[in-house]
Design a protein around this motif. Sequence first.
Motif, PDB file in Angstrom:
ATOM      1  N   ASN A  60      -4.024 -24.721 -13.353  1.00  0.00           N
ATOM      2  CA  ASN A  60      -3.578 -23.533 -14.061  1.00  0.00           C
ATOM      3  C   ASN A  60      -3.656 -23.832 -15.550  1.00  0.00           C
ATOM      4  N   ALA A  61      -4.650 -23.265 -16.216  1.00  0.00           N
ATOM      5  CA  ALA A  61      -4.863 -23.546 -17.639  1.00  0.00           C
ATOM      6  C   ALA A  61      -3.702 -23.033 -18.489  1.00  0.00           C
ATOM      7  N   GLY A  62      -3.072 -21.957 -18.057  1.00  0.00           N
ATOM      8  CA  GLY A  62      -1.965 -21.395 -18.826  1.00  0.00           C
ATOM      9  C   GLY A  62      -0.750 -22.289 -18.885  1.00  0.00           C
ATOM     10  N   THR A  63      -0.482 -22.978 -17.790  1.00  0.00           N
ATOM     11  CA  THR A  63       0.701 -23.852 -17.740  1.00  0.00           C
ATOM     12  C   THR A  63       0.333 -25.327 -17.842  1.00  0.00           C
ATOM     13  N   GLY A  64      -0.956 -25.640 -17.718  1.00  0.00           N
ATOM     14  CA  GLY A  64      -1.387 -27.040 -17.753  1.00  0.00           C
ATOM     15  C   GLY A  64      -0.985 -27.798 -16.505  1.00  0.00           C
ATOM     16  N   THR A  65      -0.906 -27.079 -15.371  1.00  0.00           N
ATOM     17  CA  THR A  65      -0.420 -27.699 -14.144  1.00  0.00           C
ATOM     18  C   THR A  65      -1.532 -27.821 -13.105  1.00  0.00           C
ATOM     19  N   LEU A  66      -1.685 -29.029 -12.588  1.00  0.00           N
ATOM     20  CA  LEU A  66      -2.564 -29.322 -11.473  1.00  0.00           C
ATOM     21  C   LEU A  66      -1.664 -29.269 -10.247  1.00  0.00           C
ATOM     22  N   SER A  67      -1.962 -28.407  -9.277  1.00  0.00           N
ATOM     23  CA  SER A  67      -1.052 -28.297  -8.132  1.00  0.00           C
ATOM     24  C   SER A  67      -1.768 -27.782  -6.897  1.00  0.00           C
ATOM     25  N   GLY A  68      -1.135 -28.009  -5.766  1.00  0.00           N
ATOM     26  CA  GLY A  68      -1.639 -27.497  -4.506  1.00  0.00           C
ATOM     27  C   GLY A  68      -1.457 -28.480  -3.375  1.00  0.00           C
ATOM     28  N   THR A  69      -1.935 -28.052  -2.212  1.00  0.00           N
ATOM     29  CA  THR A  69      -1.866 -28.850  -0.995  1.00  0.00           C
ATOM     30  C   THR A  69      -3.287 -29.231  -0.614  1.00  0.00           C
ATOM     31  N   PRO A  70      -3.709 -30.456  -0.925  1.00  0.00           N
ATOM     32  CA  PRO A  70      -5.109 -30.842  -0.667  1.00  0.00           C
ATOM     33  C   PRO A  70      -5.441 -30.910   0.818  1.00  0.00           C
ATOM     34  N   THR A  71      -6.649 -30.435   1.145  1.00  0.00           N
ATOM     35  CA  THR A  71      -7.140 -30.498   2.523  1.00  0.00           C
ATOM     36  C   THR A  71      -8.311 -31.478   2.640  1.00  0.00           C
ATOM     37  N   ALA A  72      -8.474 -32.309   1.626  1.00  0.00           N
ATOM     38  CA  ALA A  72      -9.485 -33.371   1.654  1.00  0.00           C
ATOM     39  C   ALA A  72      -8.885 -34.586   0.951  1.00  0.00           C
ATOM     40  N   SER A  73      -9.268 -35.762   1.415  1.00  0.00           N
ATOM     41  CA  SER A  73      -8.764 -36.979   0.778  1.00  0.00           C
ATOM     42  C   SER A  73      -9.901 -37.668   0.049  1.00  0.00           C
ATOM     43  N   GLY A  74      -9.541 -38.578  -0.855  1.00  0.00           N
ATOM     44  CA  GLY A  74     -10.540 -39.310  -1.617  1.00  0.00           C
ATOM     45  C   GLY A  74     -10.169 -39.373  -3.077  1.00  0.00           C
ATOM     46  N   THR A  75     -11.153 -39.696  -3.898  1.00  0.00           N
ATOM     47  CA  THR A  75     -10.963 -39.803  -5.345  1.00  0.00           C
ATOM     48  C   THR A  75     -11.774 -38.700  -6.015  1.00  0.00           C
ATOM     49  N   PHE A  76     -11.115 -37.952  -6.896  1.00  0.00           N
ATOM     50  CA  PHE A  76     -11.746 -36.811  -7.548  1.00  0.00           C
ATOM     51  C   PHE A  76     -11.694 -36.991  -9.063  1.00  0.00           C
ATOM     52  N   PRO A  77     -12.804 -37.409  -9.679  1.00  0.00           N
ATOM     53  CA  PRO A  77     -12.839 -37.549 -11.144  1.00  0.00           C
ATOM     54  C   PRO A  77     -13.075 -36.179 -11.783  1.00  0.00           C
ATOM     55  N   ILE A  78     -12.225 -35.813 -12.731  1.00  0.00           N
ATOM     56  CA  ILE A  78     -12.369 -34.553 -13.455  1.00  0.00           C
ATOM     57  C   ILE A  78     -12.194 -34.828 -14.944  1.00  0.00           C
ATOM     58  N   ALA A  79     -12.393 -33.803 -15.751  1.00  0.00           N
ATOM     59  CA  ALA A  79     -12.158 -33.914 -17.193  1.00  0.00           C
ATOM     60  C   ALA A  79     -11.196 -32.800 -17.601  1.00  0.00           C
ATOM     61  N   ILE A  80     -10.245 -33.137 -18.440  1.00  0.00           N
ATOM     62  CA  ILE A  80      -9.309 -32.155 -18.980  1.00  0.00           C
ATOM     63  C   ILE A  80      -9.553 -32.073 -20.478  1.00  0.00           C
ATOM     64  N   THR A  81      -9.656 -30.850 -20.977  1.00  0.00           N
ATOM     65  CA  THR A  81      -9.962 -30.631 -22.394  1.00  0.00           C
ATOM     66  C   THR A  81      -8.853 -29.825 -23.046  1.00  0.00           C
ATOM     67  N   ALA A  82      -8.439 -30.262 -24.243  1.00  0.00           N
ATOM     68  CA  ALA A  82      -7.475 -29.526 -25.069  1.00  0.00           C
ATOM     69  C   ALA A  82      -8.238 -29.021 -26.298  1.00  0.00           C
ATOM     70  N   HIS A  83      -8.157 -27.709 -26.546  1.00  0.00           N
ATOM     71  CA  HIS A  83      -8.917 -27.091 -27.644  1.00  0.00           C
ATOM     72  C   HIS A  83      -7.978 -26.262 -28.517  1.00  0.00           C
ATOM     73  N   ASN A  84      -8.041 -26.477 -29.834  1.00  0.00           N
ATOM     74  CA  ASN A  84      -7.290 -25.618 -30.758  1.00  0.00           C
ATOM     75  C   ASN A  84      -8.077 -25.279 -32.018  1.00  0.00           C
ATOM     76  N   GLY A  85      -9.347 -25.634 -32.048  1.00  0.00           N
ATOM     77  CA  GLY A  85     -10.191 -25.274 -33.176  1.00  0.00           C
ATOM     78  C   GLY A  85     -10.078 -26.176 -34.382  1.00  0.00           C
ATOM     79  N   VAL A  86      -9.219 -27.183 -34.318  1.00  0.00           N
ATOM     80  CA  VAL A  86      -9.076 -28.128 -35.430  1.00  0.00           C
ATOM     81  C   VAL A  86      -9.846 -29.382 -35.050  1.00  0.00           C
TER      82      VAL A  86
END
Length: 187
Positions: A60-86
């Motif tokens: 949820n980009a609005g709250t910055g929350t990663l959440s849920g009930t996963p139905t797959a196991s393993g390792t999931f590499p992702i990228a998180i970006t913070a943007h404010n124009g500065v």
Amino acid sequence: VAADATQSFTLTVNQVAAISSGNNTTFTFGALGTFSVTASGSPVPTLSESGTLPTGVTFNAGTGTLSGTPTASGTFPIAITAHNGVAADATQSFTLTVDQNAAISSGNNTTMTVGVAGTFSVTATGFPAPTLSETGALPNGVHFSAGTLAGTAAAGTAGSYAITITAHNGVAADATQSFTLTVNQVA
């Protein structure tokens, strides 16, 4: 000359976006998990996520929350970006690990014959991959190693052998299976 001139003045000090929360978390397969991403900067940065999340988990980009009930196991590499124009965006490499408790998926019995080589492979699921062990008496000539019951049952060992197989990966309780090895006499 006349009245002083006054002006209301606002000085805005911008701050580069930064992500201050950790770069990894662990959820459990089939159980609700949450993780809050925290970021700083002025103006307040917006957050986004890129990469593949397991089914059942959202960001949820609005709250910055990663959440849920996963139905797959393993390792999931992702990228998180913070943007404010500065200056440049703040990007964090993030790893979501989804653990799954161990379970034994193979049958609970097999048959061997005295004097004839035999094998039976125990299969188990879970993440991280479980290790397998065996307790109980096996007939002479038969051993359990790396998830495989193998060998040649020695003469005089015909009979039924009740053993216990355990799968362990540190997630929840170990999985155990009551297993029966039947050794038949040569006809």
